[in-house]
Design an enzyme around this catalytic site. Sequence first.
Site, PDB file in Angstrom:
ATOM      1  N   SER A   1      -0.935  -6.609 -58.157  1.00 28.43           N
ATOM      2  CA  SER A   1      -2.024  -5.639 -58.284  1.00 28.43           C
ATOM      3  C   SER A   1      -1.714  -4.547 -59.304  1.00 28.43           C
ATOM      4  O   SER A   1      -2.619  -4.012 -59.938  1.00 28.43           O
ATOM      5  CB  SER A   1      -2.354  -5.023 -56.930  1.00 28.43           C
ATOM      6  OG  SER A   1      -1.217  -4.433 -56.395  1.00 28.43           O
TER       7      SER A   1
ATOM      8  N   ASP B   1       9.579  -4.756 -55.959  1.00 28.62           N
ATOM      9  CA  ASP B   1       9.980  -6.142 -55.665  1.00 28.62           C
ATOM     10  C   ASP B   1      10.426  -6.718 -56.993  1.00 28.62           C
ATOM     11  O   ASP B   1       9.635  -6.747 -57.936  1.00 28.62           O
ATOM     12  CB  ASP B   1       8.787  -6.978 -55.172  1.00 28.62           C
ATOM     13  CG  ASP B   1       8.417  -6.646 -53.739  1.00 28.62           C
ATOM     14  OD1 ASP B   1       9.040  -5.745 -53.150  1.00 28.62           O
ATOM     15  OD2 ASP B   1       7.485  -7.289 -53.214  1.00 28.62           O
TER      16      ASP B   1
ATOM     17  N   ASP C   1       5.279  -5.219 -58.139  1.00 26.47           N
ATOM     18  CA  ASP C   1       5.842  -6.565 -58.217  1.00 26.47           C
ATOM     19  C   ASP C   1       6.319  -6.742 -59.647  1.00 26.47           C
ATOM     20  O   ASP C   1       5.545  -6.514 -60.584  1.00 26.47           O
ATOM     21  CB  ASP C   1       4.767  -7.611 -57.913  1.00 26.47           C
ATOM     22  CG  ASP C   1       4.165  -7.409 -56.530  1.00 26.47           C
ATOM     23  OD1 ASP C   1       4.888  -7.581 -55.547  1.00 26.47           O
ATOM     24  OD2 ASP C   1       2.965  -7.055 -56.443  1.00 26.47           O
TER      25      ASP C   1
ATOM     26  N   TYR D   1      -7.572  -8.979 -44.961  1.00 25.80           N
ATOM     27  CA  TYR D   1      -6.646  -8.881 -46.103  1.00 25.80           C
ATOM     28  C   TYR D   1      -5.235  -9.109 -45.605  1.00 25.80           C
ATOM     29  O   TYR D   1      -4.592  -8.196 -45.118  1.00 25.80           O
ATOM     30  CB  TYR D   1      -6.770  -7.493 -46.740  1.00 25.80           C
ATOM     31  CG  TYR D   1      -6.065  -7.352 -48.067  1.00 25.80           C
ATOM     32  CD1 TYR D   1      -6.747  -7.507 -49.261  1.00 25.80           C
ATOM     33  CD2 TYR D   1      -4.704  -7.076 -48.147  1.00 25.80           C
ATOM     34  CE1 TYR D   1      -6.110  -7.380 -50.489  1.00 25.80           C
ATOM     35  CE2 TYR D   1      -4.053  -6.961 -49.363  1.00 25.80           C
ATOM     36  CZ  TYR D   1      -4.773  -7.107 -50.527  1.00 25.80           C
ATOM     37  OH  TYR D   1      -4.139  -6.985 -51.748  1.00 25.80           O
TER      38      TYR D   1
ATOM     39  N   ASP E   1       3.372  -1.326 -53.794  1.00 23.81           N
ATOM     40  CA  ASP E   1       4.635  -1.667 -54.452  1.00 23.81           C
ATOM     41  C   ASP E   1       4.386  -2.091 -55.906  1.00 23.81           C
ATOM     42  O   ASP E   1       3.249  -2.261 -56.328  1.00 23.81           O
ATOM     43  CB  ASP E   1       5.356  -2.802 -53.686  1.00 23.81           C
ATOM     44  CG  ASP E   1       4.524  -4.082 -53.640  1.00 23.81           C
ATOM     45  OD1 ASP E   1       3.377  -4.073 -54.129  1.00 23.81           O
ATOM     46  OD2 ASP E   1       5.029  -5.086 -53.124  1.00 23.81           O
TER      47      ASP E   1
ATOM     48  N   LYS F   1     -11.128  -5.091 -52.311  1.00 24.38           N
ATOM     49  CA  LYS F   1      -9.875  -4.846 -51.579  1.00 24.38           C
ATOM     50  C   LYS F   1     -10.061  -3.790 -50.475  1.00 24.38           C
ATOM     51  O   LYS F   1      -9.566  -3.943 -49.361  1.00 24.38           O
ATOM     52  CB  LYS F   1      -8.761  -4.409 -52.544  1.00 24.38           C
ATOM     53  CG  LYS F   1      -8.155  -5.586 -53.314  1.00 24.38           C
ATOM     54  CD  LYS F   1      -7.198  -5.118 -54.384  1.00 24.38           C
ATOM     55  CE  LYS F   1      -5.806  -4.980 -53.857  1.00 24.38           C
ATOM     56  NZ  LYS F   1      -4.803  -5.790 -54.552  1.00 24.38           N
TER      57      LYS F   1
HETATM   58  N1  LIG Z   1      -0.494 -17.097 -51.421  1.00 22.36           N
HETATM   59  C1  LIG Z   1      -0.110 -16.946 -52.682  1.00 22.36           C
HETATM   60  N2  LIG Z   1      -0.310 -17.948 -53.571  1.00 22.36           N
HETATM   61  C2  LIG Z   1       0.044 -17.827 -54.861  1.00 22.36           C
HETATM   62  N3  LIG Z   1       0.609 -16.710 -55.371  1.00 22.36           N
HETATM   63  C3  LIG Z   1       0.836 -15.691 -54.543  1.00 22.36           C
HETATM   64  C4  LIG Z   1       0.497 -15.730 -53.150  1.00 22.36           C
HETATM   65  N4  LIG Z   1       0.830 -14.565 -52.584  1.00 22.36           N
HETATM   66  C5  LIG Z   1       1.364 -13.802 -53.567  1.00 22.36           C
HETATM   67  N5  LIG Z   1       1.378 -14.469 -54.739  1.00 22.36           N
HETATM   68  C6  LIG Z   1       1.843 -13.953 -56.050  1.00 22.36           C
HETATM   69  O1  LIG Z   1       2.599 -12.781 -55.878  1.00 22.36           O
HETATM   70  C7  LIG Z   1       1.894 -11.658 -56.438  1.00 22.36           C
HETATM   71  C8  LIG Z   1       2.155 -10.416 -55.614  1.00 22.36           C
HETATM   72  O2  LIG Z   1       1.696 -10.620 -54.276  1.00 22.36           O
HETATM   73  P1  LIG Z   1       1.168  -9.424 -53.396  1.00 22.36           P
HETATM   74  O3  LIG Z   1       1.030  -9.953 -52.015  1.00 22.36           O
HETATM   75  O4  LIG Z   1       1.989  -8.203 -53.635  1.00 22.36           O
HETATM   76  O5  LIG Z   1      -0.326  -9.256 -53.941  1.00 22.36           O
HETATM   77  P2  LIG Z   1      -0.960  -8.202 -54.917  1.00 22.36           P
HETATM   78  O6  LIG Z   1      -1.953  -8.984 -55.764  1.00 22.36           O
HETATM   79  O7  LIG Z   1       0.080  -7.440 -55.667  1.00 22.36           O
HETATM   80  O8  LIG Z   1      -1.781  -7.273 -53.938  1.00 22.36           O
HETATM   81  P3  LIG Z   1      -1.302  -5.957 -53.105  1.00 22.36           P
HETATM   82  O9  LIG Z   1      -2.131  -4.860 -53.679  1.00 22.36           O
HETATM   83  O10 LIG Z   1      -1.675  -6.296 -51.711  1.00 22.36           O
HETATM   84  O11 LIG Z   1       0.175  -5.792 -53.317  1.00 22.36           O
HETATM   85  C9  LIG Z   1       0.450 -12.097 -56.504  1.00 22.36           C
HETATM   86  O12 LIG Z   1      -0.315 -11.402 -57.446  1.00 22.36           O
HETATM   87  C10 LIG Z   1       0.599 -13.565 -56.846  1.00 22.36           C
HETATM   88  O13 LIG Z   1       0.838 -13.739 -58.208  1.00 22.36           O
HETATM   89 MG   LIG Z   2       1.766  -6.336 -54.723  1.00 19.74          MG
END
Ligand SMILES: Nc1ncnc2c1ncn2[C@@H]1O[C@H](COP(=O)(O)OP(=O)(O)OP(=O)(O)O)[C@@H](O)[C@H]1O
Ligand SMILES: [Mg+2]
Length: 526
Positions: free
Chosen positions: A95, A160, A108, A230, A106, A221
Amino acid sequence: MSSATPAATTTKIYGVSQPISLANPTPQDLSLTCSLLQELKSFGSFEAKEETTKRIQVLQFLNVTVKKWIQGISAARLPNGKFFEAGGQVVSFGSYRLGVHSSGGDIDSVVIAPRQVTRTDFFTSLKDILIRNPNVKNLNAVEKAFVPIMTFEFAGVDVDLLFARLDLAVIPDKIDLTDDNLLKNMDQKSVRSLNGVRVAEKLLQLVPNRESFCMTLRAIKVWAKSHGVYSNAMGFFGGITWAILVARTCQLYPNASPSRLVQKVFYVFSTWNYPSPIVLCMPTRERSDMLALDNLCWGRNHADRFHLMPIITPAFPEQNSTHNVSRSTMEVIKKEMADALVICNDIFEGKSDWKFLFEEVNFYSQYKHFVVMKLDAKKEETENSYGGFLESRLRVLVGAFERNRGIKLAHLNPKKCQPTSKAQSIWFIGLEFDEVVKNMDLTREIDNFKWNLNVQAKQIAGFEEVELDISYVKRSQLIKYLPAAELKKGRFFVAKGSSEDNKENAGGLKRKCGDPMASVASKKLC
Ligand SMILES: Nc1ncnc2c1ncn2[C@@H]1O[C@H](COP(=O)(O)OP(=O)(O)OP(=O)(O)O)[C@@H](O)[C@H]1O
Ligand SMILES: [Mg+2]
């Protein structure tokens, strides 16, 4: 709309034609986009400027640290390495990269390293450098995971960090990480670690208007979190899945403004013909290149055929992002989207507002029967680790309930409650029984789940002290677990014609119910 532009065209996805609407925003769409932005701000979707600045500084610091670390290793390992500019970098994804993170979220990120730097270096020398930094707190390295990871807090920001090793001696600063050729000769863990970056970049490339995409995704979201849909771990949709749905909607309505796109997300995906896969439209040549690269594309795998709501990531190797979705979570997600569509239609008719759409829904008012999972971890740190472990397993218990023929729906609320202390957490599953069921005994499902959980937990240190109580309760007994204020929070669900539920509706706004799909069916893509 300009008379020179056609009102609609079509796109082909997996051989199926899909209409695209080229309609431009109306003055009402634009004014509703302004009010949407205001509402998103009041729901805390945007972080403060200082927090953004801090995140940028954290990433800059990590980048400099990683470059130096790679330079040091290259100098020692390469002939004439001392004068060698090996490059390397830290790239963000998730995100944060998509520009839709909110306060406290966080970062990523992934280290992109040249071939002379190994994963072992990442978990030894880089880890040591980070641990020695006074700004780094709570560093946790999980080397043996499917996607190996280091998590830590840097100056208050959660990070992360993954590791991907490319088959190159030099990593240029301007490297195109979406290039599939980079994956040749890469180890599988690196391919998986790089996947998030490739998916984020592809998403941003494939949406016709990034600004509209970001604002729409922010809105979805906020809505998904307040409606308890979510969480990838608990069988709902995670950030990436909602991002793909929004991106697909942006492709179908390339000129639409965010207010209209929010409505269309609910329209398109509450009426979608599941399990037809949802994939982003991309240039034909690119997709055929991807298919040629590997036969293991999504859908060819035997297990993939059992997915209920396949929503496919846009970068090779394609993956279904919703493998945790179950019969119950599918029902809940579809129902929530159908309800949201009704509210959006009302907003466009001037009968409702965004606040109503984003308002939290009272989970406890929706069911008469519950299973309560109460975790007493004694210490907050143990709650954090055991709680995370338990949350990743709870969908197994839901699966066991779903296999019980007397249970129509097992709805796990992804939001945990901590009414007494941070060392204690409670989760709830709302149950809907089949009409013919008079008595229900869930002992077998609960005991089996606890037994398996204990076997797995024994392999993880520090979990011996934990107490977990799982029991069935009626709605009237929930007060034993939660304060009255918590039980009354949010908008209440009122079953159609239920006088009992009306009595229990203690002052919350009533939720629209009835048959929301009826109005969905009457709307055409326009
Ligand atoms: N179920 C999944 N399938 C494929 N890729 C995933 C999955 N879950 C996470 N990822 C990968 O890891 C990344 C980080 O996951 P995360 O759960 O932190 O989601 P996010 O898009 O960053 O949303 P948030 O705002 O909740 O952190 C995602 O953007 C995606 O690229
Ligand atoms: Mg994230």
